[in-house]
Design a protein around this motif. Structure first.
Motif, PDB file in Angstrom:
ATOM      1  N   TRP A 183       0.982  -1.257  -0.164  1.00 52.07           N
ATOM      2  CA  TRP A 183      -0.015  -0.055   0.036  1.00 52.07           C
ATOM      3  C   TRP A 183       0.998   1.171  -0.003  1.00 52.07           C
ATOM      4  O   TRP A 183       1.742   1.418   0.886  1.00 52.07           O
ATOM      5  N   THR A 190      -5.832   6.946 -10.299  1.00 52.93           N
ATOM      6  CA  THR A 190      -6.751   5.791 -10.716  1.00 52.93           C
ATOM      7  C   THR A 190      -6.506   5.295 -11.977  1.00 52.93           C
ATOM      8  O   THR A 190      -6.281   3.971 -12.320  1.00 52.93           O
ATOM      9  N   LYS A 244      -6.564  -2.407   0.457  1.00 52.08           N
ATOM     10  CA  LYS A 244      -7.583  -2.010  -0.739  1.00 52.08           C
ATOM     11  C   LYS A 244      -7.439  -2.915  -1.839  1.00 52.08           C
ATOM     12  O   LYS A 244      -6.408  -3.494  -2.107  1.00 52.08           O
ATOM     13  N   LEU A 246      -8.465  -3.174  -5.913  1.00 55.75           N
ATOM     14  CA  LEU A 246      -8.957  -2.102  -6.989  1.00 55.75           C
ATOM     15  C   LEU A 246      -9.530  -3.086  -7.923  1.00 55.75           C
ATOM     16  O   LEU A 246      -9.084  -3.699  -8.490  1.00 55.75           O
ATOM     17  N   SER A 284     -15.596  -1.414   2.401  1.00 52.78           N
ATOM     18  CA  SER A 284     -14.786  -0.178   2.143  1.00 52.78           C
ATOM     19  C   SER A 284     -13.164  -0.718   2.014  1.00 52.78           C
ATOM     20  O   SER A 284     -12.590   0.308   1.183  1.00 52.78           O
ATOM     21  N   CYS A 285     -12.879  -2.104   1.659  1.00 51.47           N
ATOM     22  CA  CYS A 285     -11.617  -2.395   1.050  1.00 51.47           C
ATOM     23  C   CYS A 285     -11.705  -2.379  -0.321  1.00 51.47           C
ATOM     24  O   CYS A 285     -10.576  -2.306  -0.733  1.00 51.47           O
ATOM     25  N   VAL A 287     -12.149  -0.648  -3.921  1.00 54.24           N
ATOM     26  CA  VAL A 287     -12.215   0.490  -4.657  1.00 54.24           C
ATOM     27  C   VAL A 287     -12.855   0.072  -6.163  1.00 54.24           C
ATOM     28  O   VAL A 287     -12.142  -0.690  -6.858  1.00 54.24           O
TER      29      VAL A 287
END
Length: 449
Positions: A183, A190, A244, A246, A284-285, A287
């Motif tokens: 991270w 993005t 996270k 993605l 919430s983890c 994206v």
């Protein structure tokens, strides 16, 4: 005068001695040891066949061939008459040593301060024989040789290396799969991230117009299992945690743009929902990124191919807008019309199916602090400061192989060479360079003495 000479020879003969003969001396139970800064010498002595007027002086001597001699207090054997003769000659009558009688057993002990040269030395017994008119010195009697008095701590120069934190589960996975990354603290761009989709990134595909995951479609089941296994390995580890994930959804450019945009977003949502339910991770983890129509990805596929009209198709993608409001025409129409639709049909057959997808573009993780490495490095600091006992107490119960070399050093410097050797051997077998260096140094020291 002749009578006196004959008498002396007679005495020598009755004494049973010559300049080389030491059979009358019976040493035994010889011990030379060291404790701290002191050397302790002990032995048993017995002398026989001493004439009535004769005196034997025995002096233990510690010596080394390269230099260094220490004579220890002597032991005297002789008759009362011989002791009286000593007493008469002495200026200090109180300092005259006691003479032991022939046949007496003397248990000799002496203690003195250790000096570095004494290690590897020998112990001999020097004898002096006195009759009424002659003094003789037989050859020294060797009692011990190559005496080991050193302590490994004095000779040993420990090699200590800082403890490197162990690779975490996330670290190991990132070496295998490039889409797994530590991270960085945030995702600032993005678009730039999703345009670096790695070849190893797991993706699933959808039939035309579909937004629900179909595990049996193409290789979807294998890819889904790969995603779940990877996420589980990080999430269940004690040294990493997922920060996270993605996820991107795409659609092929055939069809209305507004519809394609909704389809791409729904595909990303389907994958997020699938992973959330099966991994237990909080929403919430994740994206979610809507890649919309995959023009960028389509261009990459075309550029890497050898299709007919490749350059012409690339020119249309590069220089024709997706939709020109004034001309009421767009990029898709130009492709459909190019060479009577031949190029478009090739794209639809070979490339468009690869664009109807959703996938894990990035899995970001954080390392959890390696507390063992912290403790070990703190102990390395103590050892470097000479606090070996304190360092050993802190690590002795830690089973981590990274502690083996440190344990070996601490045992070595606190006087337990046997345990030190075992830990150095274990450390060397695990590939630790410092452990191998220490093992080699220890063996050289032991072989030297």
């Amino acid at each position: 005068m002749k009578y006196i000479i004959l008498l002396c020879f007679g005495l020598l003969y009755s004494f049973g001695l010559s300049a080389q003969n030491t059979e009358f001396i019976e040493p035994g139970e010889v011990s030379v040891r060291r404790a701290g800064d002191s050397v302790y010498v002990s032995l048993r002595l017995r002398v026989t066949d001493i004439g009535s007027d004769n005196l034997v002086t025995l002096t233990p001597v510690l010596y080394k061939g390269t230099g260094g001699v220490r004579s220890l207090p002597p032991v005297l054997y002789g008759s009362r008459r011989a002791q009286l003769r000593l007493w008469k000659k002495a200026k200090d009558k109180s300092a005259v040593p006691v003479c032991h009688n022939s046949g007496d057993t003397v248990f000799y002990r002496d203690t003195f301060r250790y000096e570095h040269w004494m290690n590897g030395s020998g112990l001999r017994l020097d004898a002096e024989l006195r009759t009424c008119c002659r003094t003789m010195h037989p050859d020294p009697l060797l009692l011990a040789s190559d005496i080991v008095l050193f302590t490994p701590a004095e000779e040993f120069r420990p090699v200590l290396a800082d403890i490197v934190p162990a690779l975490s589960a996330g670290d190991k996975l990132s070496e295998q799969d490039r889409f797994v990354e530590r991270w960085p603290g945030g995702i600032s761009d993005t678009i730039a991230v999703v345009r670096r989709v790695e070849a190893s990134s797991p993706v699933i595909y959808f039939p035309v117009g579909e937004t629900k995951i179909v595990p049996g479609y193409r290789n979807n089941l294998r890819e889904l299992e790969h995603m779940l296994l990877l996420v589980d390995r990080i999430a269940s580890s004690k040294d990493s945690r997922i920060v996270k994930i993605l996820v991107m959804g795409l659609s092929s450019p055939d069809g209305p743009s507004f519809w394609n945009e909704q389809v791409a977003n729904a595909r990303a949502r389907s994958l997020v929902d699938y992973l959330t339910v099966r991994t237990g991770l909080d929403a919430s983890c994740f994206v979610q990124y809507n890649g919309k129509e995959a023009w960028y990805e389509l261009r990459q596929l075309i550029a890497a191919s050898d299709m007919v009209y490749r350059q012409e198709v690339l020119d249309v993608i590069d220089y024709t807008p997706v939709w020109d409001v004034q001309k009421k025409a767009g990029r898709l129409g130009h492709l459909q019309a190019l060479y009577d639709g031949k190029a478009y049909r090739y794209l639809r057959e070979h490339f468009f199916p690869q664009l109807r997808m959703a996938g894990c573009v990035r899995v970001y993780y954080e390392r959890i602090a390696d507390t063992t490495a912290v403790v070990l490095n703190r102990s390395v600091f103590l050892a470097r400061a000479g606090k070996y006992a304190e360092a050993l107490e802190a690590v002795v119960a830690i089973p981590d192989p990274r502690a083996d070399n440190l344990k070996g050093v601490c045992y070595m410097m606190t006087g337990d060479a046997d345990k030190a050797r075992r830990f150095f051997e274990r450390s060397a077998r695990s590939g630790c360079v410092a452990g191998a260096d220490n093992l080699r140094q220890l063996e050289e020291l032991l072989n030297r003495y």
